[in-house]
Design a protein around this motif. Structure first.
Motif, short mmCIF file in Angstrom:
data_model
loop_
_atom_site.label_atom_id
_atom_site.label_comp_id
_atom_site.label_asym_id
_atom_site.label_seq_id
_atom_site.Cartn_x
_atom_site.Cartn_y
_atom_site.Cartn_z
N TYR A 60 44.69 8.91 32.15
CA TYR A 60 45.59 9.39 31.23
C TYR A 60 45.43 8.02 30.48
CZ TYR A 60 50.18 10.10 29.02
OH TYR A 60 50.98 10.01 28.13
N SER A 61 45.24 7.42 30.78
CA SER A 61 44.64 5.82 29.71
C SER A 61 43.48 6.01 28.65
CB SER A 61 44.98 4.45 29.92
OG SER A 61 44.94 3.31 29.25
N LEU A 62 42.52 5.74 29.61
CA LEU A 62 41.59 6.68 28.69
C LEU A 62 41.41 7.92 27.89
CD1 LEU A 62 38.26 5.80 28.26
CD2 LEU A 62 37.60 7.17 30.59
N GLU A 63 42.30 9.01 27.94
CA GLU A 63 42.38 10.00 27.36
C GLU A 63 43.30 9.65 25.96
OE1 GLU A 63 43.72 13.38 25.60
OE2 GLU A 63 44.99 12.10 25.90
N LYS A 64 44.42 8.83 26.02
CA LYS A 64 45.26 8.25 25.11
C LYS A 64 44.24 7.44 24.29
CE LYS A 64 49.46 8.69 24.36
NZ LYS A 64 50.24 9.30 23.50
N LEU A 65 43.78 6.64 24.92
CA LEU A 65 42.43 5.70 24.17
C LEU A 65 41.71 6.30 22.84
CD1 LEU A 65 40.44 2.59 25.65
CD2 LEU A 65 39.50 4.00 23.50
N VAL A 66 40.86 7.82 23.32
CA VAL A 66 40.41 8.47 22.36
C VAL A 66 41.07 9.06 21.50
CG1 VAL A 66 38.68 9.49 22.49
CG2 VAL A 66 38.68 8.42 24.41
N ARG A 67 42.28 9.65 22.19
CA ARG A 67 43.00 10.52 20.95
C ARG A 67 43.35 9.60 20.15
NH1 ARG A 67 47.74 14.16 23.34
NH2 ARG A 67 47.85 15.59 21.49
N GLY A 68 44.03 7.99 20.82
CA GLY A 68 44.05 7.67 19.30
C GLY A 68 43.45 7.03 18.28
N MET A 69 41.83 7.30 18.69
CA MET A 69 40.98 6.78 17.30
C MET A 69 40.75 8.23 16.57
SD MET A 69 38.02 4.49 19.60
CE MET A 69 36.99 3.99 17.81
N VAL A 70 41.24 9.44 17.98
CA VAL A 70 41.32 10.81 16.43
C VAL A 70 41.75 10.53 15.80
CG1 VAL A 70 40.86 12.72 16.70
CG2 VAL A 70 39.91 11.55 18.59
N GLN A 71 42.93 9.93 16.11
CA GLN A 71 44.61 10.12 15.37
C GLN A 71 44.15 9.22 14.28
OE1 GLN A 71 47.93 9.45 17.53
NE2 GLN A 71 47.70 11.54 18.57
N ASP A 72 43.59 7.52 14.31
CA ASP A 72 43.51 6.93 12.81
C ASP A 72 42.73 7.29 12.48
OD1 ASP A 72 45.64 5.57 14.15
OD2 ASP A 72 43.45 4.23 15.58
#
Length: 763
Positions: free
Chosen positions: A507-519
């Protein structure tokens, strides 16, 4: 109703007597108000609807002197000593010219005014036990009015009065209580016939009407399909337009001349901006069917998609070009043709198009166009690259497969077993103050191929970890484990601490990449920012591996593989030429960051610049590049380019003037004539293709009308107007996202709303 109490007081020499007189007047006034209030509710005489008690002040002291009755129809004042007599003389005998319900001997009773029915009384259907106050008011008023009217015409026949009054009290309409609404409409029609010349009030001027309609139509066009054409004919909206004095026949006008005029204005403004720019970049978004940025979206079944073309200009603005329906075609050659047709349609000189960024077809269509037209730089969208990285983890990282399979077993067992389902819902409500089951992917979707449909399930299980552990500790579950091997397996998974650690890691790794997508989606970086973004991702992935004790080799290999698929030599060239990334060395010079490039990337820079330059200037460009590498930029100008300020919205430090990087090459670095012409074009290119987000309702509506040339033409014009307005105000979000934000904000006010509605009756 009669009264022998005097309604006026004369000034007395004693202050005690004066105070007593004031109290008597106030008491009389309050008594009359009470009687009138009950009468209006249907528990008193009919005339109180037209007579209103008022206090008359003393001219010297200002204290209440007497009580008067005011006729609400003609504003006449009368003594309050005998309201019944006042009503008979003033209202019944026709003294009041505005009273239309009075009767003459032998005449028929007139219908009750429409105002006697409370507005909106037909919104809720009353229960069989009781009827709404509005119905009671109407029925009582009819009974009272009829009683007095009959009494006036039959003063000498008490028996007839009693019988007719008894019949009126038990008047029943054949349609029941709902007939009162129809009766009110009938009375309203009678009233209009009796007063046909009644003026509706001051009308709007022609200019006011046109101005209001212009604003209304602009709002409709710019909502981009959130409001459908059919909604303009909704009876409530039609009533609103009539209420404010606007014409309500808008459907034909909104898709006729006004649409053409508004489209012409937007088109002319966009074309003027493109003509003023020396070069531009074409952004193409929508080739990939479905919303690949929406991780909660289930597998899209293909179908057609709406491809939007936006022209990016050097001054930082974007202009909408057109929207095309692909019809579900996923062909690289077809995409290449559409892209090039769009480039030639934007401008007659195709050399002005310095590049294309698209969310698909990078390997074929974009590369083929680069080969044919050497001055172009065609890249794939960075949002597509990061989103694809999550799919890579899901397919190639064993940790993801193990966690997903375990979560599916836990979620399906809880959701499908009735006993466990009820226990889970009960515990979740007690522990988290919320209900709902675990969101499980649809059976039609393969969770091992599409992580987007799996993420909500992982999120639910992780947030309900304590609740799930409580469920497996229930006595009923323990009994089930003795008989059901699947229950024992689920219990083993939930009680295993390693499962929860692995779930949190995934979950943390997915949130990490997803956060970069949002940025990336918010910042909309240029291609010079691509290399730093991927380096930032590598650093975060290493930290993630250390935190969860994950072997870093396989994860880093997946990241590098995706990087190579998305990499373009223009990333390195723009990174070197952009003054924003110059590094200060020991001597105080600001030099290009060549030490951040690999040997292969350095070669890519030379090859790309040679391709972008003309054959005559190729060697000059390489010589100027060597000079740029050794001398760099004047420290004062470099610091000015790199100056940052805090963004008031996000709180992050951002470049104060993003356009400075290009302006430096055009004004300060004039000695680099050949290299400068390439640099200003290269460092301006965008790394993302999304111009704005369309709402799905509009896309479905346009798709339904694609077989009609006229309907499709109108739809294209509406899309153009809405897109032009969105880009004008730099609004890149969709209506669905805005609605979600508003609901999230309103959630913080739940406590206040609960207090407000705590005592509200249930409907």
């Amino acid at each position: 109703m009669t009264s022998t109490t005097s309604t006026s007081t004369d000034p007395l020499p004693s202050s005690d007597d004066a105070a007593a007189a004031v109290r008597a007047v106030n008491k009389r006034f309050e008594g009359l108000l009470t009687v009138r209030t009950k009468a209006i509710k249907g528990k008193g005489a009919w005339y109180w609807a037209h007579l209103e008690p008022i206090l008359v002040p003393h001219p010297d002291t200002g204290l209440p002197k007497s009580v008067k009755l005011k006729c609400s129809l003609c504003d006449s004042l009368f003594s309050a000593s005998n309201p019944s007599r006042t009503a008979s003389e003033h209202l019944k005998r026709g003294t009041c010219s505005n009273f239309s319900s009075g009767l003459r001997p032998g005449s028929l009773p007139s219908p009750l005014p429409i105002s006697s029915i409370t507005p909106g009384s037909n919104r809720k259907r009353p229960s069989p036990a009781t009827s709404p106050p509005s119905y009671q008011n109407h029925s009582s008023a009819m009974v009272e009015s009829s009683r007095f009217e009959i009494g006036y015409n039959n003063n000498n026949n008490n028996n007839s009065l009693h019988n007719q009054h008894h019949q009126q009290q038990h008047l029943m309409l054949s349609g029941g209580k709902d007939d009162l609404c129809a009766l009110a409409m009938f009375e309203d029609s009678v009233k209009k016939l009796k007063s046909p010349k009644t003026s509706p009030g001051p009308a709007l001027s022609k200019d006011q009407v046109n101005s209001a309609l212009d604003l209304l139509f602009d709002w409709f066009y710019e909502t981009c399909g959130s409001v459908s054409l059919s909604m303009l004919e909704h009876r409530k909206f039609q009533a609103f337009l009539s209420q404010v004095g606007l014409p309500n026949n808008l459907r034909r006008e909104i898709s006729g001349e006004r649409l053409d005029a508004r489209f012409g204005e937007a088109k002319a403004e966009s074309e003027a901006r493109i003509r003023d720019a020396m070069f531009f970049q074409l952004a193409s978004d929508g080739w990939k069917s479905g919303d690949w940025l929406n991780f909660d979206l289930c597998c899209s079944g293909g179908g057609e998609s709406l491809v939007k073309f936006v022209v990016n200009l050097p001054n930082g603005s974007s202009v909408f070009q057109k929207a095309v329906f692909t019809g579900g075609v996923e062909n690289s050659k077809y995409a290449e043709e559409v892209l090039w047709e769009t480039v030639t349609a934007v401008t007659g000189s195709v050399q002005r198009c310095v590049g294309i960024v698209a969310d698909k077809f990078k390997a074929k269509a974009l590369r083929n166009l680069e080969v044919q037209y050497h001055w172009m730089v065609n890249t794939s969208c960075q949002l597509q690259g990061f989103a694809s990285l999550i799919k890579d983890f899901n397919r190639e990282l064993p940790l993801f497969r193990v966690v997903i399979e375990s979560c599916l077993k836990v979620a399906n067992f809880i959701d499908n077993e009735s006993q466990m389902r009820s226990v889970f819902l009960k515990c979740r409500m007690q522990e988290m103050d919320c209900g709902g089951l675990i969101r499980v992917p649809s059976p039609k979707c393969d969770p091992l191929k599409n992580f987007g449909v799996v993420f909500p399930m992982l999120e639910d299980i992780l947030s309900c970890a304590r609740v799930i552990q409580m469920v497996v500790m229930e006595d009923g579950f323990k009994v089930m484990c003795m008989e059901d091997p699947l229950a024992r397996e689920v219990a083993g998974i939930v009680q295993n601490e390693g499962f929860w650690n692995e779930l949190e890691a995934v979950y943390s790794l997915e949130k990490l990449v997803r956060g970069m997508v949002q940025d990336v989606e918010v910042e909309r970086p240029l291609i010079g920012r691509c290399l730093p973004l991927w380096e930032e991702l590598r650093s975060k992935v290493k930290e993630w591996c250390g935190k969860y004790n994950i072997v870093g080799g396989p994860v880093e290999k997946i990241v590098e593989k995706r990087f190579r698929k998305n990499y373009h030599p223009a990333w390195a060239a723009a990174f070197i030429l952009d003054p924003l990334y110059l590094i200060k060395d020991a001597s105080g010079k600001y030099l290009p960051p060549y030490k951040c490039l690999t040997r292969e990337q350095e070669k890519d820079v030379d090859k790309l610049l040679t391709r972008l330059a003309s054959r005559e200037e190729a060697h000059v460009v390489l010589m100027e590049l060597m000079k740029w590498r050794s001398e760099g930029l004047d420290p004062l100008y470099a610091q000015a380019v790199q100056m940052k300020q805090r963004d008031p919205v996000t709180g992050k430090m951002k470049v104060a003037n993003p356009l400075s990087s290009r302006l430096v090459w055009e004004t300060c670095l004039t000695e680099f004539k050949s290299l400068g012409k390439i640099a200003v074009r290269l460092i301006f290119l965008h790394a993302t293709s999304c111009g704005f987000k369309s709402n799905w309702s509009f896309m479905r509506k346009i798709s339904a009308n694609k077989h009609s040339r006229v309907a499709l033409e109108r739809a294209q014009k509406m899309i153009y107007i809405a897109a032009h307005a969105k880009l004008e105000r730099r609004d890149f979000s969709s209506e669905e996202e805005k609605d979600a934000e508003l609901f999230a904000l309103s959630g913080s006010e739940d406590g206040m709303l609960a207090d407000v509605y705590a005592d509200a009756p249930l409907v």
